[in-house]
Design a protein around this motif. Structure first.
Motif, short mmCIF file in Angstrom:
data_model
loop_
_atom_site.label_atom_id
_atom_site.label_comp_id
_atom_site.label_asym_id
_atom_site.label_seq_id
_atom_site.Cartn_x
_atom_site.Cartn_y
_atom_site.Cartn_z
N LYS A 97 5.82 -8.32 -7.31
CA LYS A 97 6.57 -7.97 -6.18
C LYS A 97 7.54 -6.63 -6.27
CE LYS A 97 7.72 -8.96 -1.72
NZ LYS A 97 6.94 -9.00 -0.65
N LEU A 98 8.40 -6.84 -7.53
CA LEU A 98 9.32 -5.80 -7.60
C LEU A 98 8.72 -4.74 -8.09
CD1 LEU A 98 12.05 -4.81 -8.49
CD2 LEU A 98 11.84 -5.53 -10.67
N LEU A 99 7.40 -4.58 -8.84
CA LEU A 99 6.85 -3.33 -8.97
C LEU A 99 6.45 -2.64 -7.65
CD1 LEU A 99 5.56 -1.32 -11.14
CD2 LEU A 99 3.63 -2.82 -11.24
N LEU A 100 5.91 -3.69 -7.03
CA LEU A 100 4.98 -2.98 -5.59
C LEU A 100 6.45 -2.35 -4.68
CD1 LEU A 100 2.80 -2.97 -3.75
CD2 LEU A 100 3.26 -5.31 -2.86
N VAL A 101 7.39 -3.18 -4.64
CA VAL A 101 8.56 -2.40 -3.85
C VAL A 101 9.07 -1.06 -4.44
CG1 VAL A 101 11.22 -2.78 -3.22
CG2 VAL A 101 9.22 -4.88 -3.06
N LEU A 102 8.95 -1.16 -5.64
CA LEU A 102 9.44 0.11 -6.52
C LEU A 102 8.55 1.16 -6.18
CD1 LEU A 102 11.30 1.72 -8.41
CD2 LEU A 102 10.11 0.71 -10.11
N PHE A 103 7.02 0.85 -6.41
CA PHE A 103 6.09 1.78 -5.82
C PHE A 103 6.15 2.42 -4.35
CE2 PHE A 103 1.96 2.17 -3.92
CZ PHE A 103 1.30 3.49 -4.47
N CYS A 104 6.56 1.51 -3.50
CA CYS A 104 6.41 1.98 -2.30
C CYS A 104 7.63 3.12 -2.17
CB CYS A 104 6.44 0.78 -1.28
SG CYS A 104 5.04 -0.10 -1.33
N THR A 105 8.61 2.57 -2.82
CA THR A 105 9.90 3.31 -2.64
C THR A 105 9.84 4.61 -3.36
OG1 THR A 105 11.33 1.38 -2.64
CG2 THR A 105 12.45 3.56 -3.26
N ILE A 106 9.01 4.64 -4.30
CA ILE A 106 8.81 6.08 -5.03
C ILE A 106 7.95 6.95 -4.24
CG2 ILE A 106 7.72 6.89 -6.94
CD1 ILE A 106 8.80 4.58 -8.61
N LEU A 107 6.80 6.34 -3.73
CA LEU A 107 5.70 7.02 -3.07
C LEU A 107 6.43 7.73 -1.68
CD1 LEU A 107 2.51 4.87 -3.21
CD2 LEU A 107 3.35 6.76 -4.58
N VAL A 108 7.25 6.95 -1.19
CA VAL A 108 7.94 7.28 0.10
C VAL A 108 8.71 8.48 -0.03
CG1 VAL A 108 9.20 6.41 2.02
CG2 VAL A 108 7.12 5.16 1.55
N CYS A 109 9.70 8.23 -1.17
CA CYS A 109 10.72 9.21 -1.24
C CYS A 109 10.63 10.13 -2.34
CB CYS A 109 11.78 8.25 -2.04
SG CYS A 109 12.47 6.91 -0.86
N TYR A 141 6.24 -2.23 7.19
CA TYR A 141 6.61 -0.76 7.55
C TYR A 141 6.27 0.13 6.34
CZ TYR A 141 9.22 3.22 8.73
OH TYR A 141 9.77 4.64 8.96
N ASP A 142 6.84 -0.13 4.99
CA ASP A 142 6.46 0.88 3.90
C ASP A 142 4.94 0.92 3.66
OD1 ASP A 142 9.11 1.14 3.53
OD2 ASP A 142 9.29 -0.61 2.36
N PHE A 143 4.34 -0.02 3.88
CA PHE A 143 2.89 0.02 3.60
C PHE A 143 2.14 0.88 4.55
CE2 PHE A 143 2.48 -4.41 1.46
CZ PHE A 143 3.30 -4.06 0.42
N LYS A 144 2.54 0.67 5.79
CA LYS A 144 1.97 1.79 6.80
C LYS A 144 2.24 2.98 6.65
CE LYS A 144 1.89 -1.46 10.89
NZ LYS A 144 2.56 -1.62 12.18
N ARG A 145 3.83 3.30 6.11
CA ARG A 145 4.04 4.77 5.67
C ARG A 145 3.13 5.41 4.57
NH1 ARG A 145 10.14 5.50 5.32
NH2 ARG A 145 9.36 7.87 4.99
N LYS A 166 -2.05 -4.79 -5.74
CA LYS A 166 -3.12 -5.01 -4.62
C LYS A 166 -2.24 -4.77 -3.43
CE LYS A 166 -6.22 -8.08 -4.65
NZ LYS A 166 -6.95 -9.24 -4.76
N ILE A 167 -2.77 -4.31 -2.21
CA ILE A 167 -2.09 -4.14 -0.91
C ILE A 167 -3.07 -4.45 0.00
CG2 ILE A 167 -0.80 -2.82 0.77
CD1 ILE A 167 0.34 -1.28 -1.45
#
Length: 121
Positions: free
Chosen positions: A3-15, A72-76, A64-65
């Motif tokens: 979960k932490l890796l996934l959140v970090l990944f999404c943050t990195i991809l979006v930012c 919201y992050d996954f949609k972005r 996996k997503i």
């Protein structure tokens, strides 16, 4: 941890605009797979991914997503990488600025080739 890796990944991809910035927290290349429940192609890809995960354990992180998630992050993330269907896979090595995307099923040979590309073997 996932979960932490996934959140970090999404943050990195979006930012991070082009994955060219180095980051202290992500130490390994990673692969993100978008899947749907009850999708035969997704199941077949998951079998290939399971084999790859055994071979590259400790060298690459896998996430996996659910394609149908309303997060919201996954949609972005889906919009940014033009993810229109599942399965879809993104291969990332932030340190080397490498990002590859593949829609649909990926054979073992092609999957391994993309892993090697982000590892720069």
């Amino acid at each position: 941890m996932k979960k932490l890796l996934l959140v970090l990944f999404c943050t990195i991809l979006v930012c991070t605009p082009a994955f060219s910035k180095k980051t202290e927290t992500v130490k390994k290349p990673f692969v993100v797979t978008f899947y749907k429940n009850d999708c035969e192609e997704c199941e077949a890809l998951n079998e290939v991914k399971q084999e790859i995960m055994q071979e590259y354990k400790g060298k690459v992180d896998f996430v996996k997503i659910n394609f149908e998630s309303d997060d919201y992050d996954f949609k972005r993330l889906k919009a940014r990488y033009n993810i229109r269907t599942a399965p879809a896979t993104i291969f990332v090595n932030i340190d080397k600025g490498i990002t590859k995307k593949k829609d649909g099923y990926i054979s073992f040979k092609e999957y391994e080739s993309k892993i090697k590309a982000i590892l720069n073997d």
